[in-house]
Design a protein around this motif. Structure first.
Motif, PDB file in Angstrom:
ATOM      1  N   LEU A 131     -42.412 -69.414  18.883  1.00 41.16           N
ATOM      2  CA  LEU A 131     -42.886 -70.609  18.175  1.00 41.16           C
ATOM      3  C   LEU A 131     -43.652 -70.249  16.911  1.00 41.16           C
ATOM      4  N   LEU A 132     -44.391 -69.154  16.957  1.00 39.07           N
ATOM      5  CA  LEU A 132     -45.110 -68.749  15.750  1.00 39.07           C
ATOM      6  C   LEU A 132     -44.122 -68.395  14.635  1.00 39.07           C
ATOM      7  N   GLU A 133     -42.999 -67.776  15.011  1.00 35.99           N
ATOM      8  CA  GLU A 133     -41.971 -67.485  14.008  1.00 35.99           C
ATOM      9  C   GLU A 133     -41.368 -68.768  13.446  1.00 35.99           C
ATOM     10  N   GLU A 134     -41.103 -69.702  14.336  1.00 33.97           N
ATOM     11  CA  GLU A 134     -40.518 -70.969  13.902  1.00 33.97           C
ATOM     12  C   GLU A 134     -41.480 -71.719  12.981  1.00 33.97           C
ATOM     13  N   LEU A 135     -42.765 -71.594  13.291  1.00 31.91           N
ATOM     14  CA  LEU A 135     -43.784 -72.183  12.419  1.00 31.91           C
ATOM     15  C   LEU A 135     -43.704 -71.548  11.037  1.00 31.91           C
ATOM     16  N   ASP A 136     -43.539 -70.236  11.037  1.00 32.45           N
ATOM     17  CA  ASP A 136     -43.479 -69.483   9.798  1.00 32.45           C
ATOM     18  C   ASP A 136     -42.367 -69.964   8.877  1.00 32.45           C
ATOM     19  N   ASN A 137     -41.195 -70.115   9.440  1.00 34.29           N
ATOM     20  CA  ASN A 137     -40.058 -70.439   8.581  1.00 34.29           C
ATOM     21  C   ASN A 137     -39.826 -71.937   8.450  1.00 34.29           C
ATOM     22  N   GLY A 138     -40.713 -72.737   9.022  1.00 35.11           N
ATOM     23  CA  GLY A 138     -40.634 -74.178   8.798  1.00 35.11           C
ATOM     24  C   GLY A 138     -39.703 -74.931   9.735  1.00 35.11           C
ATOM     25  N   ASN A 139     -39.153 -74.254  10.752  1.00 26.91           N
ATOM     26  CA  ASN A 139     -38.351 -74.983  11.729  1.00 26.91           C
ATOM     27  C   ASN A 139     -39.229 -75.818  12.649  1.00 26.91           C
ATOM     28  N   VAL A 140     -40.464 -75.422  12.782  1.00 25.27           N
ATOM     29  CA  VAL A 140     -41.445 -76.172  13.558  1.00 25.27           C
ATOM     30  C   VAL A 140     -42.655 -76.392  12.658  1.00 25.27           C
ATOM     31  N   ASP A 141     -43.225 -77.595  12.710  1.00 24.98           N
ATOM     32  CA  ASP A 141     -44.386 -77.866  11.856  1.00 24.98           C
ATOM     33  C   ASP A 141     -45.697 -77.857  12.644  1.00 24.98           C
ATOM     34  N   ILE A 142     -45.629 -78.288  13.896  1.00 27.49           N
ATOM     35  CA  ILE A 142     -46.821 -78.313  14.740  1.00 27.49           C
ATOM     36  C   ILE A 142     -46.429 -77.738  16.099  1.00 27.49           C
ATOM     37  N   ALA A 143     -47.276 -76.883  16.661  1.00 26.99           N
ATOM     38  CA  ALA A 143     -46.943 -76.322  17.969  1.00 26.99           C
ATOM     39  C   ALA A 143     -48.190 -76.196  18.830  1.00 26.99           C
ATOM     40  N   VAL A 144     -48.000 -76.382  20.131  1.00 21.97           N
ATOM     41  CA  VAL A 144     -49.035 -76.014  21.076  1.00 21.97           C
ATOM     42  C   VAL A 144     -48.690 -74.614  21.533  1.00 21.97           C
ATOM     43  N   ALA A 260     -62.067 -60.610  40.335  1.00 20.41           N
ATOM     44  CA  ALA A 260     -63.524 -60.497  40.443  1.00 20.41           C
ATOM     45  C   ALA A 260     -64.195 -60.211  39.095  1.00 20.41           C
ATOM     46  N   ASN A 261     -63.641 -59.276  38.342  1.00 21.15           N
ATOM     47  CA  ASN A 261     -64.227 -58.921  37.057  1.00 21.15           C
ATOM     48  C   ASN A 261     -63.234 -59.202  35.938  1.00 21.15           C
ATOM     49  N   PRO A 262     -63.022 -60.496  35.633  1.00 17.26           N
ATOM     50  CA  PRO A 262     -61.971 -60.798  34.660  1.00 17.26           C
ATOM     51  C   PRO A 262     -62.314 -60.256  33.283  1.00 17.26           C
ATOM     52  N   LEU A 263     -61.308 -59.788  32.573  1.00 16.37           N
ATOM     53  CA  LEU A 263     -61.502 -59.444  31.168  1.00 16.37           C
ATOM     54  C   LEU A 263     -61.801 -60.736  30.411  1.00 16.37           C
ATOM     55  N   PRO A 264     -62.463 -60.637  29.277  1.00 12.15           N
ATOM     56  CA  PRO A 264     -62.720 -61.853  28.509  1.00 12.15           C
ATOM     57  C   PRO A 264     -61.474 -62.266  27.740  1.00 12.15           C
ATOM     58  N   GLU A 265     -60.353 -62.259  28.415  1.00 14.41           N
ATOM     59  CA  GLU A 265     -59.100 -62.685  27.809  1.00 14.41           C
ATOM     60  C   GLU A 265     -58.480 -63.650  28.782  1.00 14.41           C
ATOM     61  N   SER A 266     -58.145 -64.829  28.304  1.00 19.60           N
ATOM     62  CA  SER A 266     -57.467 -65.740  29.215  1.00 19.60           C
ATOM     63  C   SER A 266     -56.321 -66.413  28.507  1.00 19.60           C
ATOM     64  N   PHE A 267     -55.779 -67.415  29.147  1.00 20.31           N
ATOM     65  CA  PHE A 267     -54.656 -68.183  28.644  1.00 20.31           C
ATOM     66  C   PHE A 267     -55.245 -69.228  27.695  1.00 20.31           C
ATOM     67  N   ASN A 268     -55.386 -68.847  26.442  1.00 23.88           N
ATOM     68  CA  ASN A 268     -56.034 -69.735  25.473  1.00 23.88           C
ATOM     69  C   ASN A 268     -55.020 -70.670  24.845  1.00 23.88           C
ATOM     70  N   ILE A 269     -55.292 -71.962  24.926  1.00 26.91           N
ATOM     71  CA  ILE A 269     -54.331 -72.943  24.442  1.00 26.91           C
ATOM     72  C   ILE A 269     -54.840 -73.574  23.148  1.00 26.91           C
ATOM     73  N   SER A 270     -53.975 -73.612  22.143  1.00 28.63           N
ATOM     74  CA  SER A 270     -54.375 -74.151  20.840  1.00 28.63           C
ATOM     75  C   SER A 270     -53.258 -75.006  20.257  1.00 28.63           C
ATOM     76  N   VAL A 271     -53.626 -75.901  19.375  1.00 32.23           N
ATOM     77  CA  VAL A 271     -52.652 -76.593  18.540  1.00 32.23           C
ATOM     78  C   VAL A 271     -52.641 -75.880  17.196  1.00 32.23           C
TER      79      VAL A 271
END
Lengths: 303, 303
Positions: A131-144, A260-271
């Motif tokens: 989706l990030l690629e599609e955003l780049d080339n304009g095939n997608v304008d908005i993505a979650v 128990a000791n999660p890394l500070p990395e999770s499934f981050n959701i953005s528009v």
DNA sequence: CTTTGTTACGGCAGCCGTAAATATA
DNA sequence: TATATTTACGGCTGCCGTAACAAAG
């Protein structure tokens, strides 16, 4: 300066053959020679060196420098043309990864329908990286989009929605399923793993955990399909990593284990949309509604 | 299409006044009108609307779309001109943050001198964030940079050198100085902090730790100067966070405390240059030598 | 003699300036 | 009448094509 000259030059660098470039643009061959001369005059530097002895046209360092810039310029012109052409279209080119589409998007479908937006969506269903690629080339304008690490690329406008934890998922048959408390990831060193292919962010997450705890996971199977992924784990072919919410009580014989000791990395959701893209009023409304998706924040989100 | 038209248009969007744009470029005013018409024809879309009633020129959405692209195009053309102009220069535009300059760079100075490279360096000494800007606009071509998070921007070519841990630094007078083993960051919740200003990455690091452990640090003082920073801590005005290596045995009355549960974020050091910049042989050699800097890796580097 | 690129020159189109026209205050 | 932009038109420049030339195999 003429952008046509830059186009000629760009293709010349790629083809190294004046005649072919001329044919490609349906112009006479001297036109290409002249275009290059014009550019060399404009930049006051030799760009192409024709070595008639060894039968090859060489591009000078200056030429390569200009070539790199020409590519970006061309991309931006193409994007401008594409965006302006679609300026009057009612359709919204929207990207939505499958997992988000099933887990969180339904929350706002009704609101979108009420605002007469849902039927306007032209949905591209792909993984976040595509989706990030599609955003780049304009095939997608908005993505979650779901990412482990924050999207730092200043090309994109990012609206953070929330983070969800990853968890370890095991078969009910697996001895680990008896564990009643969060599991230490280090204890999984000897386990076999089932893994989602890298169109999902999950494989990256597994890699990060293993890197952090310094071991090489044994991969029993790679699969691009979530239901297959679950089946394999259910059959105890291996254990896996998955967004916690994706494991529901209806998933029989599957047990979810918190880490128990999660890394500070999770499934981050953005528009996300291109910064250089001006949202239409409808698209702005879509973004506003998407921001209402309730994604309970888990500690350790990046933002 | 003519890039001159794009320049005219770009300034028109910023000034909203045809006459001023014409004066700025030393052309007659109708030239600007015509340039806009040409672009409108080229993109088959109205870009500017002159509202004579309210005395203002409005830019259409299509106009703004083109404007955004024009800026990028202009930047790239400027960069190309700058790079090509400097193509024959012997000088290497090199960026080096002060901390790296004192801690790790000396290791390779001799090698650089032997390769006759050291005297060619045109060093810009700034913080990492400023150096990234300088890289962007072409004032710097190669930089050594420290970041907490990896540089994800695809504009840059990043060669990772290594990671160093952050540690907590306290005055010998502070009770914490008695601690003989790594300290749990959560126990620092009630402490006062001295902080380096945000031209250093340290302030970001402090913020990340506090976010992760969910508390708001009490800031006793902000300073842009490292020796002052140390003096304040020595005087026990507060405690601080600093790259471990920056605290040496010669720093009397300062005690360094390791962090018991470090975040997987450290002082990551990389050599960076624009992807679109083709290194000269000398510059490539500089990069190769820089890569020989021995930066002992600490666990938790991002790469 | 064929392939590939350059030079020379003529025609047409595109960019710019001047001058006049238009539209407001 | 003053200010800001557009329209009209003439001239010069710049881009393209044809044809001839040059440099290799």
């Amino acid at each position: 300066m003429n952008t046509r000259d830059l186009s000629y030059f760009r293709i010349l660098v790629e083809k190294r053959n004046y005649t072919e470039v001329a044919e490609m643009f349906s112009v006479s061959q001297p036109t290409i020679t002249q275009a290059v001369k014009r550019l060399e005059k404009e930049f006051n530097s030799k760009l192409v060196h024709v070595d008639r002895v060894h039968q090859k046209t060489e591009i000078t360092r200056s030429g390569y420098l200009l070539y790199e810039k020409s590519k970006v310029i061309q991309e931006n012109l193409d994007l401008a043309r594409k965006e302006i052409k679609a300026a009057d279209s009612q359709k919204i080119k929207f990207g939505l990864p499958p997992i988000i589409g099933t887990l969180y998007f339904p929350q706002v479908v009704q609101k979108l329908a009420q605002a007469s937006l849902f039927q306007r969506l032209n949905i591209s269903e792909s993984g976040s990286s595509e989706l990030l690629e599609e955003l780049d080339n304009g095939n997608v304008d908005i993505a979650v989009i779901a990412t482990i690490k924050p999207i730092e690329n200043p090309k994109y406008q990012v609206e953070y929605l929330g983070s969800r934890p990853f968890s370890v998922i095991v078969s009910a048959k697996n001895p680990l399923a008896q564990s009643t408390e969060p599991i230490d990831f280090r204890k999984l060193m000897k386990e076999k793993f089932v893994r989602l292919t890298d169109k999902y962010v999950h494989s990256q997450m597994l890699e990060d955990y293993c890197n952090y705890y310094e071991f090489e996971p044994e991969i029993a199977y790679d699969t691009p399909d979530i239901s297959w992924f679950k089946s394999l784990i259910r059959a105890n072919v291996g254990i896996g990593i998955l967004v916690a919410d994706e494991v529901s009580p209806y998933d029989q014989d599957l047990v979810r284990l918190d880490i128990a000791n999660p890394l500070p990395e999770s499934f981050n959701i953005s528009v996300v949309h291109r910064k250089s893209y001006i949202l239409k009023p409808d698209e702005q409304k879509l973004v506003d509604i998407l921001k209402q998706m309730n994604i309970k924040n888990t500690k350790g989100g990046y933002y």
